[in-house]
Structures are given as C-alpha cells and as structure tokens.
Design a protein around this motif. Structure first.
Motif, mmCIF file in Angstrom:
data_model
loop_
_atom_site.group_PDB
_atom_site.id
_atom_site.type_symbol
_atom_site.label_atom_id
_atom_site.label_comp_id
_atom_site.label_asym_id
_atom_site.label_seq_id
_atom_site.Cartn_x
_atom_site.Cartn_y
_atom_site.Cartn_z
ATOM 1 N N UNK A 1 0.849 -1.180 0.000
ATOM 2 C CA UNK A 1 0.000 0.000 0.000
ATOM 3 C C UNK A 1 0.892 1.240 0.000
ATOM 4 N N UNK A 2 0.245 2.399 -0.030
ATOM 5 C CA UNK A 2 1.043 3.621 0.066
ATOM 6 C C UNK A 2 0.628 4.419 1.284
ATOM 7 N N UNK B 1 6.037 3.483 -0.342
ATOM 8 C CA UNK B 1 5.473 2.150 -0.581
ATOM 9 C C UNK B 1 5.685 1.337 0.694
ATOM 10 N N UNK C 1 9.525 1.663 1.368
ATOM 11 C CA UNK C 1 10.382 2.334 0.390
ATOM 12 C C UNK C 1 9.996 3.813 0.438
ATOM 13 N N UNK D 1 9.493 7.622 -0.366
ATOM 14 C CA UNK D 1 9.362 8.423 -1.578
ATOM 15 C C UNK D 1 9.344 7.580 -2.864
ATOM 16 N N UNK D 2 8.629 6.467 -2.815
ATOM 17 C CA UNK D 2 8.551 5.577 -3.977
ATOM 18 C C UNK D 2 7.759 6.213 -5.115
ATOM 19 N N UNK D 3 6.768 7.026 -4.763
ATOM 20 C CA UNK D 3 5.915 7.670 -5.766
ATOM 21 C C UNK D 3 5.882 9.171 -5.462
ATOM 22 N N UNK D 4 6.917 9.899 -5.923
ATOM 23 C CA UNK D 4 7.097 11.290 -5.498
ATOM 24 C C UNK D 4 5.857 12.177 -5.690
ATOM 25 N N UNK D 5 5.062 11.888 -6.750
ATOM 26 C CA UNK D 5 3.877 12.728 -6.979
ATOM 27 C C UNK D 5 2.920 12.713 -5.799
ATOM 28 N N UNK D 6 2.897 11.559 -5.099
ATOM 29 C CA UNK D 6 1.937 11.416 -4.018
ATOM 30 C C UNK D 6 2.350 12.176 -2.759
ATOM 31 N N UNK E 1 0.234 15.141 -3.467
ATOM 32 C CA UNK E 1 -1.059 14.817 -4.043
ATOM 33 C C UNK E 1 -1.700 13.667 -3.283
#
Lengths: 181, 249
Positions: free
Chosen positions: A113-114, A119, A136, A138-143, A146
């Motif tokens: 999950x995030x 992650x 992990x 900052x696995x999905x920096x946009x999130x 956002x």
C-alpha cells in the motif's frame, strides 16, 4: 467575489491535483470562513497501528478481496479489514491506521500500500494482527503532495497546506484564505 | 449479545487465520496467490511484480523478495494515467486520452504495444481474450467525452478497435464474470449486461441499493464498493445478483 471564484476554479482545473496559491491581488483581504489544515509531524503521521475493533468508515475507497477477507481503503486514513468468511454476516473487524493511504494490492501474505509517497509492505500472516515490515520512502514522489487529505473535501476557501508536515484533517475556522477549490 | 458476538467473531478469526496460514505456508514467492482488486486501482500485481501508476509514471517493483519490494523500472508517460488492469501478459492503462496496452513478457520491462485513443475522459478497464470494456466518464475535470461504456475489439492486441458505444450516466468501475458485465453508475445504479455477444450487449437489470463506484466478482460473490461502504451480492447465477449484505456505518 464570483470573479475570484471563477479565476480560482480555472487555475485549479489547470492543475487538478496540486494545491494552488492565489496571486496576491486575488486573495480575499479580510478573513473568510474556510478550512484550516490539522497537521501532524510527518514521522508521526507515518506511524502504522492496528486497531482490533471495528471502526467507522469516513470515506470509502478501493476494495481488495483475498481468501475470506475483504480490505477497504478509508481514503487518506487507513484500511478496514473485513471478515467475509460468511458473506451474509461479513463485517469490519479491525482497522489499520495508515495516513495518506489510497492504494492496495495483496499477494500471498503481503499487502502493499502507500502512505503518502512511501510504498509500505504489511505482513498479513495473521490478518487480525497486520504489521509493517518494510518501507520504500518516496517511492511515488507525486503522491508526496497529491495525497487524499492535501485538500479539504468540500469546495471553498482553505489555507494552502505546508509540505513539511502531514495534513491529517481539516477544521472550519476564520482564515486568511490562500487556496480555493 | 455482545460477548456472544465476540466469541463468534474470535471463533471465525481463529478458523480463518488457521486456513490463511495453512494456505500461505507452502507458497513460495513465485506461486503465492494474488487476490483481486477493483477496476479503479493504481496498484496491481502480475506474476512477481507490483505495477504502480501515479499520474505521470509507470513503476515496476520486483516482489522476488516479497518482504522488500525493489524498484526495477520507472517510465515517465506523457498521459494522465487513471487506472491499471492486468490481463495475461498485458497491462491495460486507462488514461485520460485513451487505452494503452503494455506487454509484460519481460516483467521488469513493460513495453507499449498498442493504444486506442479517445476523447479526454476518465476510464477504468476490464478485458477478456478478445474484448476490452472501458467506461468513460466525461466531466469538467476529466474531459468532454460522452459518458458511457466503450467496447474495444482487442483480437489484434496491437490495434484495439472501438466497436460499440453505449451511453450511460456517470459510469465508473466495472467487472466481468463469464459473459456478464457489471457497470457501476453511481446513484444511477449497478447495470448488469449480458455481453455474450460483446458488440451488442443487452441490459438485464439495474440494482439500486446504493451509489456504486466499483466492483469485484470474487468466488461467486460480487463485492461492490459503494459510497458509504460495501454491498455483497451472491452471483452464483451471474445474471441474477442476489443481495446478501450491506456493510456500512
């Protein structure tokens, strides 16, 4: 006033998921009634705990089915665990508090999950006692900016949130509006 | 009442836990069972990889060590990605500008092999061997497309062809069980279509028990994500969903 709203709405639409600052001259000069962020320190907000009792649902989110369990995201807040061994009596039995959470996928006994941009891997070997086992960052920096709580649920004026802390809720107050949605 | 319920629940939990542990104990990394997600998801697992889309990137994480996912692939994409759906060796990406098909023959290296463009909108996807069902929701934020069900011929996966469009109010998530397609239309209900002839579907019924957002057909049960929680239907007969339970506050 209407004009400001239209301009703000247009600006917002052009960058759907990013909070938008007013330009100085468009900002309402007086205090207005709007939403103010409730902050938590990022490291506090990212702590995960499991509540072994049914919790109320705030905002229904994605669902995931595996074996006799259903998981439902409570958008921005965490994941409800639902015992579905008898669908007629299926009900929520616990809640994984996971701020900034929106997505979910499971394989074997691991739930992915995030939490904001991270992650997170959760061990589900005991689905009634899930625990975090790795992350992990900052696995999905946009999130990172956002995430579901980054804006209040309702339309109207709000204080643009800081990015060095996590927004964990919104309260109504008299504010110097810096954002509009 | 309360203690009884507690005993019942803990009983169920013990049984469920035992089963769960028993089922997963002998599973190694590569054959561990994957559950089933909805159609509105941005996370999906196929084989040994977790695929994730945020608005502008496709990521692949290796789950060879399931306790410690490791990023093996990042690709910036120049379209607004909404959803990701795995089917066989393919990933279907629903974006605001169209349906994109990726091959994951090389799991750690998804490769764009086909696309069907459409007017700007939001769009989850489900697919079978020859057909991809897509819902498009036109709105101020998503774009001006006509809201409805878009049925694409994917016999040639490299070249999806739009064969049929059915206008629907506010369609969102969708799910496929055998030749029955369930389409969530928010407050307008859950539409049940027979898609045996995929390019001339027939509407069988509309359930109106909530505001439907997404569905998962799973082990004879249709799990519906509704705005205030979950509704479960028995779909032993997929064309005749029978309401079993509503899990709301």
């Amino acid at each position: 006033m209407k004009c400001i709203q239209i301009v703000a709405a247009l600006v917002l639409l052009s960058a759907c998921w990013k909070p938008v600052d007013f330009r100085e001259k468009e900002r309402p000069m007086k205090k207005v009634w709007g939403n103010k962020p409730v902050y938590a320190a990022m490291n506090t907000a990212k702590q995960i705990t499991f509540l072994v009792q049914k919790q109320p649902l705030h905002k229904a989110g994605n669902i995931y089915a595996i074996g006799n369990y259903i998981f439902q995201v409570d958008v921005g807040r965490g994941i409800h665990v639902i015992d579905n061994s008898d669908p007629v009596k299926a009900d929520r039995i616990g809640f994984l508090t996971l701020n900034g959470c929106e997505q979910i996928s499971i394989r074997g006994s691991y739930l992915y999950t995030n939490s904001f941009a991270d992650l997170v891997t959760i061990d589900l070997s005991n689905p009634t006692r899930p625990i975090e086992i790795s992350r992990v960052p900052n696995a999905f920096p946009e999130m990172a900016y956002n995430y579901p709580m980054a804006q209040p649920a309702e339309t109207g004026y709000f204080t643009c949130p800081r990015t060095d802390s996590a927004v964990v809720g919104w309260i109504k107050d008299s504010i110097h509006a810096t954002c509009f949605k | 009442m309360r203690p009884k319920l507690a005993i019942l629940i803990s009983g169920l939990l013990i049984i469920a836990t035992t089963l769960f542990v028993a089922c997963t104990k002998d599973g190694t990394a590569s054959n561990a069972s994957t559950g089933k997600g909805g159609s509105l998801t941005r996370f999906t697992i196929s084989g040994d990889h977790l695929y994730v889309v945020d608005n502008h990137f496709l990521y692949a994480y290796s789950l060879l060590n399931p306790q410690k996912p490791e990023r093996v692939y990042t690709s910036p994409l120049n379209f607004d990605i909404e959803t990701i759906y795995p089917f066989k060796n393919y990933l279907f990406l629903g974006t605001r500008t169209g349906l994109y098909v990726y091959s994951i023959d090389t799991a750690a290296k998804p490769r764009l092999i086909g696309e069907a463009r459409h007017a700007r909108s939001c769009d989850p996807v489900v697919a079978n061997d020859s057909v991809a069902f897509v819902t498009l929701k036109g709105s101020a934020i998503c774009g001006p497309a006509t809201s409805g069900l878009y049925i694409n011929d994917i016999t040639n996966i490299n070249k999806p062809i739009l064969r049929k469009t059915i206008e629907l109010p506010d369609p969102v998530g969708l799910g496929l069980q055998d030749s029955i397609l369930y389409v969530c239309c928010g407050p307008a209900g859950l539409k049940v279509f027979n898609v045996k002839q995929p390019y001339s579907p027939t509407l069988i019924s509309t359930a109106m028990d909530g505001k439907y957002v997404d569905v998962i057909p799973y082990n004879g049960i249709l799990i519906c994500f509704v705005e205030d929680g979950i509704i479960l239907y028995d779909i032993t007969k997929p064309d005749l969903p029978q309401k079993l339970n509503k899990i709301v506050n």
